[in-house]
Write a protein that holds these residues in place. Structure first.
Motif, short mmCIF file in Angstrom:
data_model
loop_
_atom_site.label_atom_id
_atom_site.label_comp_id
_atom_site.label_asym_id
_atom_site.label_seq_id
_atom_site.Cartn_x
_atom_site.Cartn_y
_atom_site.Cartn_z
N GLY A 1 38.65 36.95 70.56
CA GLY A 1 37.07 37.36 69.94
C GLY A 1 37.04 36.30 68.70
N VAL A 2 37.98 35.98 67.94
CA VAL A 2 37.88 34.84 66.93
C VAL A 2 37.51 33.54 67.22
CG1 VAL A 2 39.32 33.52 65.03
CG2 VAL A 2 39.72 35.92 65.43
N GLY A 3 37.98 33.07 68.41
CA GLY A 3 37.49 31.95 69.27
C GLY A 3 35.92 32.13 69.75
N ILE A 4 35.53 33.21 70.16
CA ILE A 4 34.08 33.70 70.61
C ILE A 4 33.22 33.28 69.58
CG2 ILE A 4 32.65 35.56 71.46
CD1 ILE A 4 34.96 36.35 73.11
N HIS B 1 35.94 17.82 66.39
CA HIS B 1 35.07 18.85 67.00
C HIS B 1 35.03 19.02 68.58
CE1 HIS B 1 33.66 14.76 67.97
NE2 HIS B 1 32.84 15.30 68.87
N LEU B 2 35.74 18.10 69.29
CA LEU B 2 36.01 18.29 70.52
C LEU B 2 37.14 19.81 70.62
CD1 LEU B 2 36.13 14.85 72.03
CD2 LEU B 2 34.31 16.12 72.24
N TRP B 3 37.97 19.69 69.88
CA TRP B 3 39.12 20.59 69.92
C TRP B 3 38.36 21.97 69.37
CZ3 TRP B 3 42.39 19.88 73.16
CH2 TRP B 3 42.62 18.70 73.84
N ASN B 4 37.28 21.93 68.49
CA ASN B 4 36.52 23.45 67.84
C ASN B 4 36.16 23.80 69.34
OD1 ASN B 4 37.43 22.79 65.32
ND2 ASN B 4 35.55 21.89 64.95
N TRP B 5 35.60 22.82 70.15
CA TRP B 5 34.76 23.41 71.11
C TRP B 5 35.81 23.81 72.42
CZ3 TRP B 5 30.26 25.54 71.24
CH2 TRP B 5 29.30 25.13 70.38
N ALA B 6 36.90 23.10 72.37
CA ALA B 6 37.94 23.53 73.39
C ALA B 6 38.45 24.97 72.90
CB ALA B 6 39.03 22.67 73.47
N PHE B 7 38.80 25.11 71.72
CA PHE B 7 39.17 26.54 71.49
C PHE B 7 38.10 27.63 71.51
CE2 PHE B 7 39.41 29.67 67.83
CZ PHE B 7 40.50 30.13 68.11
N THR B 8 36.77 27.24 71.23
CA THR B 8 35.72 28.24 71.68
C THR B 8 35.52 28.40 73.22
OG1 THR B 8 34.47 27.83 69.64
CG2 THR B 8 33.19 28.77 71.44
N GLY B 9 35.27 27.34 73.66
CA GLY B 9 35.14 27.48 75.28
C GLY B 9 36.13 28.03 75.92
N GLY B 10 37.49 27.52 75.65
CA GLY B 10 38.68 28.26 76.18
C GLY B 10 38.72 29.88 75.97
N SER B 11 38.18 30.35 74.77
CA SER B 11 38.35 31.45 74.44
C SER B 11 37.24 32.46 75.32
CB SER B 11 38.04 31.96 73.05
OG SER B 11 39.00 31.50 72.21
N VAL B 12 35.78 31.78 75.35
CA VAL B 12 34.85 32.23 76.06
C VAL B 12 35.18 32.37 77.44
CG1 VAL B 12 32.39 32.06 76.65
CG2 VAL B 12 33.10 31.64 74.34
N VAL B 13 35.64 31.29 78.14
CA VAL B 13 35.92 31.36 79.50
C VAL B 13 37.08 32.33 79.92
CG1 VAL B 13 36.83 29.79 81.38
CG2 VAL B 13 35.06 28.70 79.89
N ALA B 14 38.29 32.20 79.06
CA ALA B 14 39.11 33.35 79.70
C ALA B 14 38.91 34.78 79.43
CB ALA B 14 40.24 33.04 78.70
#
Length: 334
Positions: free
Chosen positions: A29-32, A112-125
């Motif tokens: 949820g924090v990643g989302i 910024h790419l890893w920020n989106w990887a953190f968000t994207g990974g959280s949302v996708v998972a």
């Protein structure tokens, strides 16, 4: 009276999955919520709030999945072919998210790419966890002890809606976690998210409570037949009680209360699924006893579980105790 080993093991697996959902749920949820806090110091603090515990939280996913293979091999062999696609995508999301925890702190140019990887990974998972859950709830066809459906049977309006609902629910856990662990502007903004997401989560629970019984006649009988119809009144009342605790905690500054009440919503939702499923482990095709391994195997594995599960619980409790309280913005986990 002989010990019902399949029933005991069903309880252990159910507990492991619930532990994963409520523990890994808040850090997903924090990643989302990550994109809604644009400042770098805010993102640093958000990641630091979950960095000490996120990998330990995922231990329960390994225990649940590995335990299912060991003690309910027929269920594992049935569920996995039915849900290959969403589960693989979910695992890829968790991998990108896990890598982002470390790489984000080691680079400035590509941060910024890893920020989106953190968000994207959280949302996708999260989304594909919900899709897999929805596909399981709507039923998996089994013939001759094997999956009898198609490659895309998991992709339905119900499973997609479940994925969206889980995004909302994990977002609520993440927001209440930030309320509990942070101070100042981050906590105040998290309170706004927590209030809105709490209302959306309860609304989603209401929608699925009305939708799910019509997927299978067995669900309808369970929720509206006597004497189990009592659950149709008790569970919604408890859900509304948790919502009141979240809202009142946010308004009065009792920062721990909203997080615990949000966990309560997930426990109640999980209990509702359990009420619908029992006695099936693959609804509505295989019961707990039909899918279980031989009693000799279950008994042998139970000795290991009696040692392993308390050890994991103790480690988890100790980790949360060590890293309890509000975060100091001037200190970091990395």
């Amino acid at each position: 009276m002989p010990i019902d080993l399949p029933f005991i093991w069903a309880g252990i697996i159910a507990f492991a999955v619930l532990a994963y959902v409520i523990l890994d749920g808040f850090d997903l949820g924090v990643g989302i919520l990550f994109p809604f806090f644009p400042e770098k110091h805010e993102k640093d603090l958000m990641m630091n709030s979950v960095a000490p515990v996120w990998d330990g939280n995922e231990t329960w996913l390994v225990l649940g999945g590995g335990g299912l293979l060991a003690v309910f091999p027929l269920a594992y062999a049935t569920i996995l072919p039915a849900l290959y696609a969403p589960l693989i995508i979910m695992l890829l999301g968790l991998i990108f998210r896990g890598v982002a925890f470390e790489y984000r702190w080691r680079t400035k140019r590509a941060e910024h790419l890893w920020n989106w990887a953190f968000t994207g990974g959280s949302v996708v998972a999260t989304f594909f966890q919900g899709v897999a859950l929805g596909a399981l709830v709507q039923g998996i066809p089994v013939e001759n002890r094997a999956y009898a459906g198609g490659w895309w049977d998991w992709l339905t309006p119900f499973s997609l809606a479940t994925g969206v609902a889980l995004l909302i629910g994990y977002g609520l856990l993440g927001a209440t976690w930030l309320v509990m662990r942070t101070e100042g502007e981050i906590a105040e903004r998290a309170k706004v998210f927590a209030f809105r997401l709490a209302l959306l989560t309860v609304a989603a629970m209401g929608v699925f409570s009305l939708w799910t019984p019509w997927l299978e006649p067995a669900y309808l009988d369970r929720w509206f037949g006597y004497p189990t119809i009592v659950f149709s009144f008790v569970v919604p009342a408890l859900v509304l009680g948790c919502l009141w605790l979240i809202v009142s905690g946010l308004k009065t500054g009792r920062d721990v209360q909203p997080f615990l009440a949000a966990l309560g919503l997930f426990v109640l939702g999980y209990a509702g699924i359990g009420i619908s499923f029992y006695p099936y482990i693959v609804p509505t095709s295989l019961t707990i006893w039909e899918a279980a391994a031989p009693d000799a195997s279950l008994s042998f594995l139970l000795y290991g579980a009696v040692v392993l599960v308390p050890m994991i619980l103790c480690y988890t409790a100790y980790a949360y105790w060590v890293f309890r309280g509000k975060l100091n913005p001037d200190e970091g986990y990395h």
